[in-house]
Design an enzyme around this catalytic site. Structure first.
Site, PDB file in Angstrom:
ATOM      1  N   TYR A 123       0.749  -1.301   0.029  1.00  0.00           N
ATOM      2  CA  TYR A 123      -0.105  -0.035  -0.196  1.00  0.00           C
ATOM      3  C   TYR A 123       0.967   1.322  -0.212  1.00  0.00           C
ATOM      4  CZ  TYR A 123      -4.255  -2.734   0.534  1.00  0.00           C
ATOM      5  OH  TYR A 123      -5.135  -3.474   0.624  1.00  0.00           O
ATOM      6  N   LYS A 175       3.419 -14.872   4.350  1.00  0.00           N
ATOM      7  CA  LYS A 175       3.569 -15.806   3.144  1.00  0.00           C
ATOM      8  C   LYS A 175       4.975 -15.891   3.016  1.00  0.00           C
ATOM      9  CE  LYS A 175       2.061 -17.812  -0.714  1.00  0.00           C
ATOM     10  NZ  LYS A 175       1.033 -18.972  -0.606  1.00  0.00           N
ATOM     11  N   ASP A 210      -2.653 -18.373   2.765  1.00  0.00           N
ATOM     12  CA  ASP A 210      -3.658 -18.964   1.937  1.00  0.00           C
ATOM     13  C   ASP A 210      -4.447 -20.022   2.955  1.00  0.00           C
ATOM     14  OD1 ASP A 210      -1.066 -19.533   1.837  1.00  0.00           O
ATOM     15  OD2 ASP A 210      -0.853 -21.073   0.081  1.00  0.00           O
ATOM     16  N   ASP A 234      -6.314  -6.404   4.896  1.00  0.00           N
ATOM     17  CA  ASP A 234      -7.501  -6.142   4.253  1.00  0.00           C
ATOM     18  C   ASP A 234      -8.528  -7.220   3.714  1.00  0.00           C
ATOM     19  OD1 ASP A 234      -9.044  -3.972   3.129  1.00  0.00           O
ATOM     20  OD2 ASP A 234      -7.561  -3.589   1.668  1.00  0.00           O
TER      21      ASP A 234
END
Ligand code: NAD
Length: 340
Positions: A123, A175, A210, A234
């Site tokens: 972001y 991740k 995930d 988010d």
């Protein structure tokens, strides 16, 4: 008099739900001196600026704002004012609590607080197109910035939040298996902070994003506090709000060391704008988080009780909860419950 708080009505359904929220807070006797300022599309219309200096000055002065959703043009146009406000005031912690209000849904016991890093990651707005041959948009590159300092402070915030709110488990979501540098640094920093809290009654684990997305749908009741980077936070927070009845019930707080902005997780709901039927609950719950922040937790609890009672009673609820009530009728029902 009351505590000065900046009120940004926002765009789309924003003005309707902020008006309803202000009425509910006033009925509860909250002592707040609202200072209304504009941003987003409303800022463009009135001041030719989506983030007017007068609004920024007011937030800098009061240190607290309650904000309706702001429209962000997709693709071209000004960048997200929500992101800009978070960056301007270094509101590094985005706190999004979600728990089941309405029983009988898919899940009975979800009670999760997602803590999202709010200023770094993808972001930061470092992105550009790459021209190949005659095509100026042949490729695009977006850079995710993760720092050790930013990672440590958000994970520390999550642990401190857990300690202060009597929560017992923190899950760090990452991740790092694929993004070994940026997500790897977040994970490494998180482990270092988690070690500092060992022996203080809070357990800790880690999940790859995930797998987390799937686990949240299968067994959301096992999660307590979740801490993660900006984009994952988010996405997962919208998923979590879906588990507990939708975006109409999901509040959020953006907290920094010198300012805090409270808002609903949802956006301007263009499909509902102007119809007077949006659910004000998420924004009113955000206002309750604001009252907690201002040291008026008992009043916040009274308002939460009245909101939850009205929703559970089910006779005067908005369409997203299966009812037919308008925004104002729902607010009236909450106020009626508050004053009984
Ligand atoms: P959205 O959250 O506005 O709407 C998604 C869906 O949820 C819609 O079907 C909408 O009707 C429903 N919904 C949202 N709030 C509701 C409420 N209070 N009551 C009942 N139903 C509700 O998401 P979007 O359509 O992707 O975004 C619309 C605009 O909002 C975009 O310009 C986006 O950039 C902006 N946005 C702003 C914020 C913010 O200000 N913090 C957050 C998200 C999106």
């Amino acid at each position: 008099m009351g505590t000065p708080v900046v009120l940004i009505p926002g765009d789309g359904i924003g003005p309707g739900i902020t008006a309803a929220t202000v009425r509910i807070l006033e009925a509860a006797g909250a002592e707040i001196a609202w200072e209304t300022h504009l941003a987003g599309l409303a800022g463009v219309m009135q001041h030719h600026d989506p983030m007017p200096q007068s609004t920024l000055d007011a937030i800098a002065r009061t240190g607290v704002a309650l904000k309706g959703p702001l429209e962000t043009p997709v693709g071209d146009g000004y960048r997200s004012i929500n992101v800009a406000l978070r960056t301007t005031f270094d509101l590094y912690a985005n706190v999004r609590p979600a728990h089941v209000i309405l029983k009988g849904g898919r899940f009975e016991k979800v009670d999760i607080v997602l803590v999202r890093e709010n200023t770094e990651g993808l972001y930061v707005g470092v992105e550009h197109y790459i021209k190949v041959g005659g095509d100026p948009h042949a490729a695009a590159e977006s850079v995710a910035i993760i720092t050790r300092a930013g990672s440590e402070r958000i994970v520390r915030f999550a642990f401190d939040y857990a300690v202060q709110h009597g929560r017992t488990h923190v899950t760090l979501v990452h991740k790092a298996n694929i993004l070994k540098f940026s997500q790897g640094l977040f994970l490494e920093s998180g482990r270092r902070v988690a070690a500092e809290y060992a022996g203080r009654g809070i357990t800790y684990d880690e999940k790859i994003v995930d797998a987390m997305a799937m686990n949240l749908v299968l067994r959301p009741e096992i999660y307590d506090v979740i801490v993660t980077t900006n984009l994952f936070g988010d996405i997962l927070s919208d998923e979590i709000s879906g588990l507990v009845g939708g975006l109409g019930l999901a509040p959020g707080a953006n907290i920094g060391s010198s300012a805090a902005i409270f808002e609903a997780v949802h956006g301007t709901a263009p499909d509902l704008a102007g119809k007077g039927i949006a659910n004000p609950t998420a924004l009113t719950l955000a206002a309750c988080m604001m009252l907690d922040h201002l040291g008026d937790a008992p009043r916040a609890d009274r308002i939460r009780d009245a909101l939850e009672w009205t929703i559970r009673a089910g006779t005067v609820v908005t369409h997203d909860l299966g009812g037919t009530a308008s925004t104002d009728a729902f607010a009236d029902a909450v106020i009626a419950r508050l004053v009984t």
